[in-house]
Design a protein around this motif. Structure first.
Motif, mmCIF file in Angstrom:
data_model
loop_
_atom_site.group_PDB
_atom_site.id
_atom_site.type_symbol
_atom_site.label_atom_id
_atom_site.label_comp_id
_atom_site.label_asym_id
_atom_site.label_seq_id
_atom_site.Cartn_x
_atom_site.Cartn_y
_atom_site.Cartn_z
ATOM 1 N N VAL A 61 1.717 20.057 23.275
ATOM 2 C CA VAL A 61 1.929 20.472 24.654
ATOM 3 C C VAL A 61 2.521 19.274 25.408
ATOM 4 C CG1 VAL A 61 0.150 22.247 24.738
ATOM 5 C CG2 VAL A 61 -0.486 19.884 25.209
ATOM 6 N N PRO A 62 3.283 19.561 26.481
ATOM 7 C CA PRO A 62 3.543 20.877 27.080
ATOM 8 C C PRO A 62 4.744 21.573 26.456
ATOM 9 C CG PRO A 62 4.569 19.195 28.403
ATOM 10 C CD PRO A 62 3.887 18.471 27.274
ATOM 11 N N SER A 63 4.811 22.864 26.715
ATOM 12 C CA SER A 63 6.020 23.660 26.513
ATOM 13 C C SER A 63 6.223 24.445 27.799
ATOM 14 C CB SER A 63 5.873 24.620 25.340
ATOM 15 O OG SER A 63 5.585 23.931 24.147
ATOM 16 N N LEU A 64 7.464 24.589 28.202
ATOM 17 C CA LEU A 64 7.752 25.320 29.438
ATOM 18 C C LEU A 64 8.790 26.390 29.156
ATOM 19 C CD1 LEU A 64 7.301 25.522 32.548
ATOM 20 C CD2 LEU A 64 9.329 24.057 32.792
ATOM 21 N N GLN A 65 8.439 27.640 29.458
ATOM 22 C CA GLN A 65 9.395 28.733 29.394
ATOM 23 C C GLN A 65 9.930 28.949 30.796
ATOM 24 O OE1 GLN A 65 7.117 31.897 27.514
ATOM 25 N NE2 GLN A 65 7.695 31.188 25.464
ATOM 26 N N ILE A 66 11.237 28.750 30.945
ATOM 27 C CA ILE A 66 11.845 28.769 32.266
ATOM 28 C C ILE A 66 13.308 29.176 32.144
ATOM 29 C CG2 ILE A 66 12.428 26.298 32.141
ATOM 30 C CD1 ILE A 66 11.880 26.128 35.165
ATOM 31 N N ASP A 67 13.763 30.020 33.061
ATOM 32 C CA ASP A 67 15.170 30.438 33.109
ATOM 33 C C ASP A 67 15.637 31.025 31.781
ATOM 34 O OD1 ASP A 67 15.076 29.311 35.644
ATOM 35 O OD2 ASP A 67 16.016 27.435 35.030
ATOM 36 N N GLY A 68 14.726 31.662 31.053
ATOM 37 C CA GLY A 68 15.106 32.270 29.786
ATOM 38 C C GLY A 68 15.157 31.301 28.621
ATOM 39 N N HIS A 69 14.681 30.073 28.831
ATOM 40 C CA HIS A 69 14.694 29.054 27.782
ATOM 41 C C HIS A 69 13.284 28.514 27.576
ATOM 42 C CE1 HIS A 69 19.047 29.107 28.268
ATOM 43 N NE2 HIS A 69 18.878 28.883 29.571
ATOM 44 N N THR A 70 13.065 27.873 26.421
ATOM 45 C CA THR A 70 11.814 27.177 26.163
ATOM 46 C C THR A 70 12.114 25.707 25.897
ATOM 47 O OG1 THR A 70 10.811 29.159 25.188
ATOM 48 C CG2 THR A 70 9.763 27.054 24.702
ATOM 49 N N LEU A 71 11.460 24.839 26.654
ATOM 50 C CA LEU A 71 11.618 23.395 26.505
ATOM 51 C C LEU A 71 10.276 22.794 26.112
ATOM 52 C CD1 LEU A 71 13.736 22.810 29.734
ATOM 53 C CD2 LEU A 71 14.582 22.992 27.379
ATOM 54 N N CYS A 72 10.307 21.816 25.213
ATOM 55 C CA CYS A 72 9.057 21.382 24.566
ATOM 56 C C CYS A 72 8.786 19.884 24.642
ATOM 57 C CB CYS A 72 9.062 21.812 23.103
ATOM 58 S SG CYS A 72 9.153 23.597 22.874
ATOM 59 N N ASP A 73 9.313 19.182 25.579
ATOM 60 C CA ASP A 73 9.032 17.755 25.737
ATOM 61 C C ASP A 73 8.951 17.456 27.220
ATOM 62 O OD1 ASP A 73 9.178 14.804 24.556
ATOM 63 O OD2 ASP A 73 10.535 14.907 26.286
ATOM 64 N N SER A 74 7.952 16.691 27.636
ATOM 65 C CA SER A 74 7.728 16.495 29.069
ATOM 66 C C SER A 74 8.900 15.801 29.757
ATOM 67 C CB SER A 74 6.431 15.703 29.305
ATOM 68 O OG SER A 74 6.518 14.405 28.754
ATOM 69 N N VAL A 75 9.490 14.807 29.108
ATOM 70 C CA VAL A 75 10.611 14.094 29.732
ATOM 71 C C VAL A 75 11.841 14.995 29.796
ATOM 72 C CG1 VAL A 75 12.138 12.092 29.566
ATOM 73 C CG2 VAL A 75 9.703 11.850 29.033
ATOM 74 N N ALA A 76 12.108 15.729 28.731
ATOM 75 C CA ALA A 76 13.224 16.676 28.751
ATOM 76 C C ALA A 76 13.024 17.732 29.831
ATOM 77 C CB ALA A 76 13.364 17.345 27.379
ATOM 78 N N ILE A 77 11.792 18.193 29.981
ATOM 79 C CA ILE A 77 11.492 19.185 31.017
ATOM 80 C C ILE A 77 11.749 18.611 32.405
ATOM 81 C CG2 ILE A 77 9.621 20.461 32.130
ATOM 82 C CD1 ILE A 77 8.426 20.827 29.271
ATOM 83 N N MET A 78 11.296 17.383 32.652
ATOM 84 C CA MET A 78 11.510 16.767 33.968
ATOM 85 C C MET A 78 12.989 16.615 34.279
ATOM 86 S SD MET A 78 8.474 13.968 34.555
ATOM 87 C CE MET A 78 8.808 13.001 33.084
ATOM 88 N N HIS A 79 13.784 16.231 33.292
ATOM 89 C CA HIS A 79 15.221 16.093 33.523
ATOM 90 C C HIS A 79 15.866 17.455 33.762
ATOM 91 C CE1 HIS A 79 16.019 11.830 33.156
ATOM 92 N NE2 HIS A 79 15.172 11.770 32.140
#
Length: 258
Positions: free
Chosen positions: A100-118
């Motif tokens: 964790v974390p994973s974020l499902q957003i805008d039809g996508h799934t992102l799985c790294d906190s730094v990538a998610i923040m960017h």
């Protein structure tokens, strides 16, 4: 090919070739193929797979809250087995690393906190978490990498399990102390009210969870006055308070609300 030609002949600084090409239109999100958007009313809210005590999950909760992005949480357990445990085939389809974390957003799934923040920064820039000044921007990224690449992974739960119970505390204290010695020096030159000047940034979002980790592993924070001051300042902010591990619905009762 254009990008290669812009490098120019040897001996001429690259900036002399690039500067005339830069304009507001070239720097716009449309040219960079980054979609700055607000979610339509009928679009599902972002879903964050989060574990209450995960510092990486905490980073993303703070970033989403600071950017005023409504989201839902799917509590995902790192410790106990069960339907919502990370080590299930179901969750592997969400996050192949089963972290964790994973974020499902805008039809996508992102799985790294730094990538998610960017991603949040690029798609929802109204509340920025990166400064406009290029040097400050680089300094924020330096602090983020120092914490997220050089400190936190070395005291992560999976690493400590591999080290073993007898050595895990000493191991965690060693690597946090080593990292905090460097971080304290960096902050001495960059900090204002926050980690880099007086603007909240990704650096602040990453600092507070790591300080809690340091306290969890009984690291002496006396040698790090800048880290302690900044942590105290940031923990008073509503976004950091509401996203604290002890405020999460999956927090065990003995810690909840404390």
């Amino acid at each position: 090919m254009t990008a290669l030609r812009l490098l120019g002949p040897k001996g001429l600084p690259c900036a002399q070739f690039l500067r005339p090409q830069l304009s507001a239109s070239i720097c716009s999100s449309s040219v960079l193929n980054i979609e700055t958007r607000a979610a339509p009313a009928d679009e599902p809210r972002p879903l964050l797979y989060s574990f209450w005590s995960s510092s990486c999950s905490w980073r993303v909760r703070i970033a989403l809250t600071l950017k005023n992005v409504p989201y839902d949480i799917q509590a995902t357990d790192l410790l106990r087995t069960g339907e919502d445990h990370v080590y299930t085939d179901k969750y592997r389809k969400v996050n192949p690393m089963q972290t964790v974390p994973s974020l499902q957003i805008d039809g996508h799934t992102l799985c790294d906190s730094v990538a998610i923040m960017h991603y949040l920064e690029e798609t929802r820039p109204t509340v920025p978490l990166l400064p406009q000044d290029v040097i400050k921007r680089a300094k924020v990224r330096e602090i983020v990498e120092l914490i997220c690449a050089s400190i936190q992974p070395l005291q992560n739960r999976s690493v400590l399990e591999h080290v073993g119970n007898e050595q895990s505390l000493v191991w965690a204290q060693h690597w946090i102390t080593r990292g905090f010695q460097a971080l304290e020096c960096v902050l001495a030159g960059s900090a204002g009210k926050y980690c880099v000047g007086d603007e909240l940034s990704m650096a602040d979002v990453c600092l507070v969870p790591q300080v809690l980790n340091a306290r969890r592993y009984k690291v002496d924070l006396t040698p790090y006055p800048n880290i302690v001051r900044l942590d105290h300042e940031l923990q008073s902010l509503p976004a950091f308070k509401s996203c604290h591990p002890h405020q999460q619905t999956d927090c065990p009762p003995k810690f909840a609300g404390k």
